[in-house]
Design a protein around this motif. Structure first.
Motif, mmCIF file in Angstrom:
data_model
loop_
_atom_site.group_PDB
_atom_site.id
_atom_site.type_symbol
_atom_site.label_atom_id
_atom_site.label_comp_id
_atom_site.label_asym_id
_atom_site.label_seq_id
_atom_site.Cartn_x
_atom_site.Cartn_y
_atom_site.Cartn_z
ATOM 1 N N ARG A 192 0.847 -1.195 0.000
ATOM 2 C CA ARG A 192 0.000 0.000 0.000
ATOM 3 C C ARG A 192 0.883 1.246 0.000
ATOM 4 O O ARG A 192 1.903 1.298 0.676
ATOM 5 N N ASN A 193 0.469 2.219 -0.795
ATOM 6 C CA ASN A 193 1.219 3.482 -0.916
ATOM 7 C C ASN A 193 2.657 3.274 -1.364
ATOM 8 O O ASN A 193 3.526 4.094 -1.089
ATOM 9 N N ASN A 194 2.901 2.184 -2.074
ATOM 10 C CA ASN A 194 4.225 1.957 -2.661
ATOM 11 C C ASN A 194 4.175 2.487 -4.097
ATOM 12 O O ASN A 194 3.481 1.937 -4.944
ATOM 13 N N ASN A 210 -3.578 -0.547 -2.454
ATOM 14 C CA ASN A 210 -4.560 0.541 -2.413
ATOM 15 C C ASN A 210 -4.293 1.500 -3.566
ATOM 16 O O ASN A 210 -3.479 1.206 -4.449
ATOM 17 N N GLY A 211 -4.941 2.661 -3.538
ATOM 18 C CA GLY A 211 -4.806 3.612 -4.626
ATOM 19 C C GLY A 211 -3.427 4.214 -4.760
ATOM 20 O O GLY A 211 -3.111 4.833 -5.781
ATOM 21 N N SER A 236 -5.723 -0.409 -7.309
ATOM 22 C CA SER A 236 -4.418 0.259 -7.359
ATOM 23 C C SER A 236 -4.441 1.455 -8.309
ATOM 24 O O SER A 236 -5.434 1.737 -8.974
ATOM 25 N N PHE A 237 -3.316 2.146 -8.408
ATOM 26 C CA PHE A 237 -3.224 3.437 -9.094
ATOM 27 C C PHE A 237 -3.416 3.327 -10.607
ATOM 28 O O PHE A 237 -4.052 4.170 -11.224
ATOM 29 N N GLN A 244 -2.463 -0.089 -17.387
ATOM 30 C CA GLN A 244 -2.459 1.339 -17.648
ATOM 31 C C GLN A 244 -3.854 1.944 -17.512
ATOM 32 O O GLN A 244 -4.790 1.572 -18.221
ATOM 33 N N ALA A 245 -3.982 2.869 -16.572
ATOM 34 C CA ALA A 245 -5.212 3.643 -16.311
ATOM 35 C C ALA A 245 -6.365 2.795 -15.768
ATOM 36 O O ALA A 245 -7.467 3.313 -15.583
ATOM 37 N N THR A 246 -6.133 1.503 -15.499
ATOM 38 C CA THR A 246 -7.193 0.667 -14.925
ATOM 39 C C THR A 246 -6.806 0.106 -13.562
ATOM 40 O O THR A 246 -7.652 -0.049 -12.691
#
Length: 464
Positions: A264-266, A319-320, A346-347, A380-382
């Motif tokens: 997370r947050n990596n 996470n995001g 995720s991001f 990518q973007a998903t």
């Protein structure tokens, strides 16, 4: 009839111009070499053949009108801008514009930027400790790095930075914003941010410091269950991850019953480090592959034989703020069914950047490929969608004991060890409640591993 003398003088270029008006008979192939092609055209004309010239594709030619615009703008800036600007600065600005307009991750690296990039991948650099990107002209926090000034000050993934000190970031390039955030250790910068759920802007004071990133952190979260936190993927992360797993098993004195990997947050990092980390947990098969326009950007990475955990159940928390290399790890383990992915989506950074040196002090960082999970999914973007969605929460445990129990009956029969049992139960309850309050997602992962372990043991007993 008066014969008119040709003024072409047998010039190959002029002959080509004349021959361009003619057409060829089917099947006549022209040579690629201009001189040979000219000779072939002349021979065809002399023999009475219709000759066809393949004209260059207009789409592949230099856009002359746009080049004229560029030189016109360049000249006007040089002549009329309010201050004198050097040719070097204008050309560097043009290069920056070419790259920054491609995507948020492509950029020109001047000497200081190049040096900072090398520092960040080696694990020590100055600044606030956040991974950032651009969104709608503002600076978006992809993830704060663990144990850095930004994280300690309360900066969160997804925050939108609208001001740095007293300077609005609208209109700044990402490089300009990063330069403002970096500075002398001990100095303070005020970040003005917009955050989902907040009515107005929030101001957070962050004290700059030398950022020393520890890539791997590990501990036992409960007897038999290990926890590995990967804060960022650096050059040595793969080998450090293996060492951490060996250390946990040595601490436990046996094989682990379950493992939680927390990314997370990596914000990601080095591609090879994500491959090595995945390889440690997979016995075979594709880990990730990349696709780009040039041959060198088309790569495939596969696991070597040997799962260091030998099939131990694994939960990966995302996470995001999990991006890039984090998504490579999560995607590989998910596609191979090696781990349960838990948390939130995720991001979604599924592109690969290559640093291309121009000389000893300058380089460009350019997106050269997209990466795909073993099953061919583009992130990518998903992003990576978790197998089990668990959102962050803080629970307050209610008293779950019965209102009235056998032990409350007057003259009840003693069990012989009820005192010890009650004390242990209370201690376990307090421990679990504390863990849930600190990190609900982690506690959910631990409970899932326990359930998987119980089912595995029952299946083993059934087969014996």
């Amino acid at each position: 009839m008066k014969r008119v003398r040709s003024t072409f003088n047998n010039s190959p270029l002029r002959c080509l111009t004349l021959a361009a008006c003619l057409f060829a008979a089917p099947g006549l192939a022209l040579a690629q070499d201009p001189e040979a092609q000219t000779q072939q055209i002349l021979e065809g004309i002399q023999n009475g053949e219709r000759v066809q010239i393949q004209l260059p594709d207009p789409e592949e030619q230099l856009p002359l009108d746009e080049l004229r615009k560029f030189t016109e703008v360049f000249s006007r800036i040089k002549a009329a801008y309010v201050e004198e600007v050097s040719d070097r600065k204008l050309l560097e600005s043009a290069i920056k514009g070419m790259l920054s307009d491609l995507d948020p991750h492509s950029t020109y690296l001047a000497p200081k930027d190049y040096e900072q990039l090398e520092e960040s991948t080696s694990g020590e650099f100055g600044g606030l400790g956040i991974e950032v990107g651009m969104e709608n002209g503002f600076i978006k926090v992809i993830a704060p790095i663990d144990d850095t000034p930004a994280q300690k000050a309360g900066v969160l993934a997804g925050d939108l930075i609208i001001k740095l000190g007293d300077k609005p970031v609208k209109g700044m390039s990402l490089e300009e914003a990063v330069k403002l955030m970096r500075g002398k250790p001990g100095t303070v910068i005020t970040l003005t941010i917009m955050r989902d759920g907040e009515v107005g802007p929030i101001e957070i004071d962050v004290t700059r410091d030398v950022i020393k990133v520890t890539s791997i952190k590990s501990r036992m979260i409960e007897n038999g269950y290990g926890y590995v936190r990967i804060t960022q993927f650096q050059a040595e992360t793969g080998s450090q991850f293996r060492q951490a797993l060996i250390g946990l098993e040595e601490e436990y004195g046996s094989d682990l019953d379950g493992l939680v990997i927390d990314v997370r947050n990596n914000p990601g990092g080095v591609l090879q480090a994500a491959v090595e980390t995945s390889d440690a947990l997979l016995d075979e098969g594709l880990i990730v592959y990349t696709e780009g326009r040039i041959q060198s950007s088309r790569l495939r990475f596969s696991a070597k034989a040997g799962d260091i955990m030998e099939g131990t159940p694994i939960v990966v928390l995302i996470n995001g703020g999990s991006a890039s290399a984090s998504e490579i790890l999560a995607g590989a383990l998910q596609d191979h069914g090696r781990a349960v992915i838990m948390g939130t989506q995720s991001f979604g950074k599924g592109s690969v950047q290559t640093v291309i040196p121009l000389d000893e002090t300058h380089a460009i960082k350019m997106t050269t490929a997209r990466y795909f999970t073993p099953d061919g999914r583009s992130i990518q973007a998903t992003g990576i969608k978790p197998d089990i969605v668990v959102r962050p929460a803080e629970l307050t445990e209610l008293d779950g004991r019965p209102f009235f129990t056998e032990a409350d009956l007057s003259g009840h029969l003693e069990g012989g060890n009820e005192g010890d049992s009650r004390d242990k139960q209370d201690q376990d309850t307090e421990s679990q409640a504390s863990a849930a309050e600190r990190d609900y997602q982690l506690n959910s992962a631990l409970n899932l591993l326990k359930g998987m372990n119980i089912l595995n043991r029952k299946e083993q007993d059934k087969n014996q």
